[in-house]
Design a protein around this motif. Sequence first.
Motif, PDB file in Angstrom:
ATOM      1  N   ASP A 122       0.844  -1.190   0.000  1.00 56.51           N
ATOM      2  CA  ASP A 122       0.000   0.000   0.000  1.00 56.51           C
ATOM      3  C   ASP A 122       0.880   1.240   0.000  1.00 56.51           C
ATOM      4  O   ASP A 122       2.101   1.167  -0.172  1.00 56.51           O
ATOM      5  N   PHE A 127       3.993   0.700  -2.078  1.00 55.81           N
ATOM      6  CA  PHE A 127       3.449  -0.385  -2.891  1.00 55.81           C
ATOM      7  C   PHE A 127       4.510  -1.433  -3.217  1.00 55.81           C
ATOM      8  O   PHE A 127       4.588  -1.954  -4.326  1.00 55.81           O
ATOM      9  N   SER A 129       5.702  -5.000  -2.959  1.00 55.33           N
ATOM     10  CA  SER A 129       5.078  -6.309  -2.735  1.00 55.33           C
ATOM     11  C   SER A 129       6.083  -7.366  -2.292  1.00 55.33           C
ATOM     12  O   SER A 129       5.757  -8.544  -2.253  1.00 55.33           O
TER      13      SER A 129
END
Length: 202
Positions: A122, A127, A129
Amino acid sequence: MAEPTPSPTPNRAVYGFAWFSAFKTLFVLYVAWALLPEYFLQDVLGLTYLPDKYFALFLPILVLCALTVFAFLIYPPWNLSMQDDLNDVHTLRDKHAIVRCQYIDPSSSRRCEHKVDAIPADASNNFNSWLFEKYCNEHKIDNQPTESEIGDIGDNCDCVDKTKCWLHKRPNHLKVLQKRETVPNVCDLDVGDVCKELFLEE
């Protein structure tokens, strides 16, 4: 609005056939210019404004040399510059990797074998991952920073966004930094002494 698709369409068929015909025609003209003798081009066809035949060989060789240089000297370093370092964790695992808990039992010195979950990507972690939790659900509560540690961090942190602060994510990192030896002070050297040491001493 139609979504972009790689499937064939009538427009693509027309454009593809037009490009195919144009390149075939240009290739035939190029071969004719390169192979037909000068007198035939000038006397029979009346083409007196064509470039020298030297360029018929020079240009393809130049393009092939440029492609060779690009393929062997530019393209590999370009790809490597966009890759993570060899010792980076991103080169060893991805978001589907199985990562184990980092908790070590003080009594038996055995490491926990439970699997940890991936941290949702997020805005708080840009962001990313690739991030994983440090401890499993069983040991996460035992390894939360205490209020005194959070207070110590607050005194040493001036981050605007506390969610991105390194010290808040890893409270023990401050203790690690405090235990390190300080860098010695920088001092100026006399140029005369340096020259004597370099040039006059035998």
